[in-house]
Scaffold this motif. Structure first.
Motif, mmCIF file in Angstrom:
data_model
loop_
_atom_site.group_PDB
_atom_site.id
_atom_site.type_symbol
_atom_site.label_atom_id
_atom_site.label_comp_id
_atom_site.label_asym_id
_atom_site.label_seq_id
_atom_site.Cartn_x
_atom_site.Cartn_y
_atom_site.Cartn_z
ATOM 1 N N ASP A 51 17.409 -68.781 88.164
ATOM 2 C CA ASP A 51 18.086 -68.011 87.114
ATOM 3 C C ASP A 51 18.006 -66.519 87.471
ATOM 4 O OD1 ASP A 51 19.392 -67.269 84.799
ATOM 5 O OD2 ASP A 51 17.680 -67.611 83.466
ATOM 6 N N TYR A 54 14.873 -64.657 86.204
ATOM 7 C CA TYR A 54 14.332 -65.048 84.895
ATOM 8 C C TYR A 54 13.555 -66.373 85.006
ATOM 9 C CZ TYR A 54 16.520 -61.125 82.541
ATOM 10 O OH TYR A 54 16.845 -59.856 82.124
ATOM 11 N N HIS A 94 8.957 -68.966 79.417
ATOM 12 C CA HIS A 94 8.941 -69.989 80.451
ATOM 13 C C HIS A 94 8.577 -69.361 81.780
ATOM 14 C CE1 HIS A 94 13.021 -68.407 79.635
ATOM 15 N NE2 HIS A 94 12.979 -68.129 80.924
ATOM 16 N N PHE A 130 22.835 -73.043 78.834
ATOM 17 C CA PHE A 130 23.785 -73.036 79.964
ATOM 18 C C PHE A 130 24.658 -74.286 79.983
ATOM 19 C CE2 PHE A 130 20.059 -70.730 82.097
ATOM 20 C CZ PHE A 130 20.438 -69.523 81.573
ATOM 21 N N PHE A 151 15.755 -73.599 78.852
ATOM 22 C CA PHE A 151 16.795 -73.169 79.798
ATOM 23 C C PHE A 151 16.916 -74.222 80.901
ATOM 24 C CE2 PHE A 151 15.643 -69.622 77.237
ATOM 25 C CZ PHE A 151 16.860 -69.011 76.987
ATOM 26 N N GLN A 155 12.908 -74.002 84.677
ATOM 27 C CA GLN A 155 12.257 -72.996 83.818
ATOM 28 C C GLN A 155 11.461 -73.673 82.698
ATOM 29 O OE1 GLN A 155 16.258 -71.174 83.278
ATOM 30 N NE2 GLN A 155 15.248 -69.202 83.562
ATOM 31 N N ARG A 185 10.782 -55.217 77.872
ATOM 32 C CA ARG A 185 11.863 -55.925 77.197
ATOM 33 C C ARG A 185 11.396 -57.372 77.260
ATOM 34 N NH1 ARG A 185 15.199 -60.426 78.768
ATOM 35 N NH2 ARG A 185 17.183 -60.257 77.710
ATOM 36 N N ASP A 187 11.768 -61.188 76.970
ATOM 37 C CA ASP A 187 12.820 -62.202 77.070
ATOM 38 C C ASP A 187 12.588 -63.316 76.038
ATOM 39 O OD1 ASP A 187 15.073 -63.103 78.889
ATOM 40 O OD2 ASP A 187 13.748 -64.825 79.147
ATOM 41 N N VAL A 188 13.663 -63.738 75.381
ATOM 42 C CA VAL A 188 13.640 -64.911 74.486
ATOM 43 C C VAL A 188 12.385 -64.935 73.604
ATOM 44 C CG1 VAL A 188 14.137 -67.400 74.415
ATOM 45 C CG2 VAL A 188 14.662 -66.136 76.443
ATOM 46 N N GLU A 242 14.111 -59.527 72.892
ATOM 47 C CA GLU A 242 15.410 -60.216 72.847
ATOM 48 C C GLU A 242 15.287 -61.352 71.837
ATOM 49 O OE1 GLU A 242 18.539 -62.739 75.594
ATOM 50 O OE2 GLU A 242 16.403 -63.130 75.681
ATOM 51 N N HIS A 304 23.631 -58.156 80.952
ATOM 52 C CA HIS A 304 23.808 -59.042 82.112
ATOM 53 C C HIS A 304 24.128 -60.484 81.721
ATOM 54 C CE1 HIS A 304 19.880 -59.807 80.596
ATOM 55 N NE2 HIS A 304 19.734 -60.823 81.402
ATOM 56 N N ASP A 305 24.226 -60.749 80.413
ATOM 57 C CA ASP A 305 24.487 -62.121 79.955
ATOM 58 C C ASP A 305 25.878 -62.299 79.355
ATOM 59 O OD1 ASP A 305 21.959 -63.106 80.616
ATOM 60 O OD2 ASP A 305 21.089 -62.489 78.702
ATOM 61 N N ARG A 359 27.737 -66.183 84.460
ATOM 62 C CA ARG A 359 27.684 -64.769 84.101
ATOM 63 C C ARG A 359 27.887 -63.824 85.288
ATOM 64 N NH1 ARG A 359 21.920 -65.938 81.521
ATOM 65 N NH2 ARG A 359 21.948 -67.051 83.509
ATOM 66 N N ARG A 363 27.829 -59.106 86.595
ATOM 67 C CA ARG A 363 26.711 -58.770 87.482
ATOM 68 C C ARG A 363 27.185 -58.242 88.824
ATOM 69 N NH1 ARG A 363 22.811 -63.994 86.044
ATOM 70 N NH2 ARG A 363 22.500 -63.411 83.854
HETATM 71 C C1 GLC Z 1 17.508 -64.290 78.489
HETATM 72 C C2 GLC Z 1 18.040 -63.503 79.638
HETATM 73 C C3 GLC Z 1 18.932 -64.385 80.456
HETATM 74 C C4 GLC Z 1 18.131 -65.555 80.962
HETATM 75 C C5 GLC Z 1 17.436 -66.275 79.823
HETATM 76 C C6 GLC Z 1 16.380 -67.200 80.326
HETATM 77 O O1 GLC Z 1 18.503 -64.680 77.612
HETATM 78 O O2 GLC Z 1 18.682 -62.358 79.181
HETATM 79 O O3 GLC Z 1 19.504 -63.702 81.540
HETATM 80 O O4 GLC Z 1 18.958 -66.436 81.644
HETATM 81 O O5 GLC Z 1 16.794 -65.385 78.962
HETATM 82 O O6 GLC Z 1 15.274 -66.484 80.792
#
Ligand code: GLC
Length: 499
Positions: A51, A54, A94, A130, A151, A155, A185, A187-188, A242, A304-305, A359, A363
């Protein structure tokens, strides 16, 4: 303003076609010239890149693709010298399936780290991100159980109910805070606490990814601990979460009572159409849910998403008006690298598509100049260029007064000189349909902002005498405001100084 850098796509110093930390360091001048306060670096940690970073295999090291820890330290030091703060991306929900923790966890049902991840005999109905036809549970042949992954199967979700996981992840934060980063930042972040009973998703939303639905109260205690850890460090360190729940009310809860996240992303505006009524509703929602908590809003148009807002909104004029909105609403704006150049989504032919989440378009590499390599050393970059890189590049736009880049520069300069824009109150003003009008006010400083969502000229009366400070199309700056807003035009007005 926080500027998001996606390291793979920002700048390549070593010529392998993938951006790196040294590349970022070379372009710090672009950021300080623009007026950026802080950068957020998307993941650069060791990763098999299922990913694109990520999926972290070592939280405390730099992937060789991006450089070394020494490169990171130099980047951080140079950024600090220039007064730029640096936030890094922390991915706590994850790990990669290649992380030694997961390797150990999956080695046997009796492994000391078995309970660091979520193993079950039976899956529930949660769907993975996804590809929502896929379960969020993958069967592990060796040990005969399913593991959870919101995800990709690569992951696996960590089990934050296990205190050893909490301790290990706190160690990761300390590692980077000790090195001097200004924050994370996260993530999730809404994924961390899970209902211990793992109930099925309700039938109405069962076909949607669970990663956009998980919202369990246990996350808040986890966040309070993280906040205490971060606040114990000197300086203003920050946690930006996020929270990918498309309800501002739910997002607001992640600020706690001033004891959880410092800032949370609020994505409903990002998904709102380019319509004044939709935006008004989104802003009202933010005022209603965040203000009573004393929570400070954030604003994001691109990242980026998601496809770039220049492409989503359908014209450069609208993208420019949106930039005015982004940089004048009450809260901290986040700018995704390249949006200040007005970049559109890149067209990526099927044989070059690489992202499992589709995505790639947002990018694409940043074009730095008009040369054939657009400032990228050596090989072709990992993704094709966005449209018109000969004109839409940083060097050309810096020279061109009418460019999108110069508009971002003027907007940031206007913020810098106005406490009202940076910190002031937000009040809606009466306006005709298709227009969003508001006033910002602090310490006797006032600015009025008018945004025309329509593609027609419109009359907008504003009481008092006003001078155009910034116009999204550059027209009339420095002149008196005469009550007319051009098609898709946005204006920042300042009170006319008599005399
Ligand atoms: C967040 C990130 C994304 C990533 C996902 C899993 O949403 O912004 O890019 O794929 O988490 O880590």
């Amino acid at each position: 303003m926080v500027y998001q850098i996606y390291p793979r796509s920002f700048a390549d110093a070593d010529g392998d076609g993938v951006g790196d930390l040294k590349g970022i360091r070379r372009h710090l001048d672009h950021l300080t010239w623009l007026g950026v306060d802080a950068v957020w670096l998307s993941p650069f940690f060791r990763s098999p890149m299922a990913d694109f970073g990520y999926d972290v295999a070592d939280y405390c090291d730099v992937d060789p693709l991006f450089g070394t820890l020494v490169d990171f330290d130099s980047l951080l030091a140079e950024a600090h010298d220039r007064g730029l703060r640096v936030l890094i991306d922390w991915v706590p929900n994850h790990t990669s399936d290649q992380h030694p923790w997961f390797q150990e966890s999956r080695s046997s049902r009796f492994s000391a780290k078995r309970d660091w991840y979520v193993w079950r005999d039976r899956p529930n109905n949660w769907k993975a991100a996804f590809d929502e036809t896929q379960s969020a549970w993958t069967w592990d042949e060796t040990t005969g159980q399913y593991y959870l992954h919101l995800f990709l199967p690569e992951q696996p979700d960590l089990n934050w109910a296990n205190p050893e996981v909490v301790e290990a992840m706190h160690g990761v934060l300390r590692f980077w805070l000790d090195r001097g980063v200004d924050g994370f930042r996260v993530d999730v972040v809404h994924g961390l606490g899970k209902d211990p009973n793992f109930p099925d998703a309700p039938p109405q939303t069962a076909d949607r990814a669970w990663s956009g639905q998980n919202d369990h109260e246990s996350t808040h205690a986890i966040l309070r601990d993280l906040r205490r850890l971060v606040d114990a460090y000197p300086g203003d360190r920050v946690l930006v979460g996020e929270v990918y729940l498309l309800s501002t009310r739910q997002v607001a809860a992640y600020y706690g009572h001033g004891d959880e996240l410092h800032l949370a992303f609020n994505f409903p505006p990002l998904f709102a159409p380019w319509e004044s009524a939709a935006w008004r509703e989104n802003v009202d929602q933010v005022v209603k849910e965040l203000d009573p908590r004393g929570a400070w809003p954030t604003w994001v148009l691109s990242n980026h998403d998601n496809s770039r807002h220049r492409t989503r909104y359908g014209s450069e004029a609208r993208a420019r008006a949106a930039a005015v909105l982004l940089l004048t609403l009450r809260g901290t704006p986040f700018v995704y690298a390249g949006e200040e150049l007005g970049l559109e989504e890149a067209w990526v032919p099927p044989e070059r598509q690489v992202d499992p989440g589709g995505r790639d378009g947002c990018r694409a590499p940043i074009p730095w100049d008009a040369s054939s390599g657009h400032g990228w050393a050596g090989e072709d970059p990992w993704l094709p260029w966005p449209p018109e890189p000969d004109a839409r590049n940083a060097a050309a736009q810096r020279e061109d007064e009418d460019s999108v880049l110069q508009l971002y520069w003027r907007l940031l300069a206007a913020r810098l000189e106005s406490v009202a824009l940076r910190l002031g109150s937000w009040t809606a003003l009466p306006s005709p349909p298709g227009v969003l009008a508001y006033e910002r006010e602090a310490e006797h400083d006032r600015r009025t902002v008018l945004v025309n969502y329509a593609d027609d000229t419109v009359e907008v009366y504003v009481a008092g005498s006003w001078t155009i400070r910034v116009a999204s199309d550059g027209h009339g700056e420095g002149r008196g405001y005469e009550g007319i807003l051009g098609p898709s035009q946005a204006l920042v007005l300042m009170p006319t100084v008599p005399g």
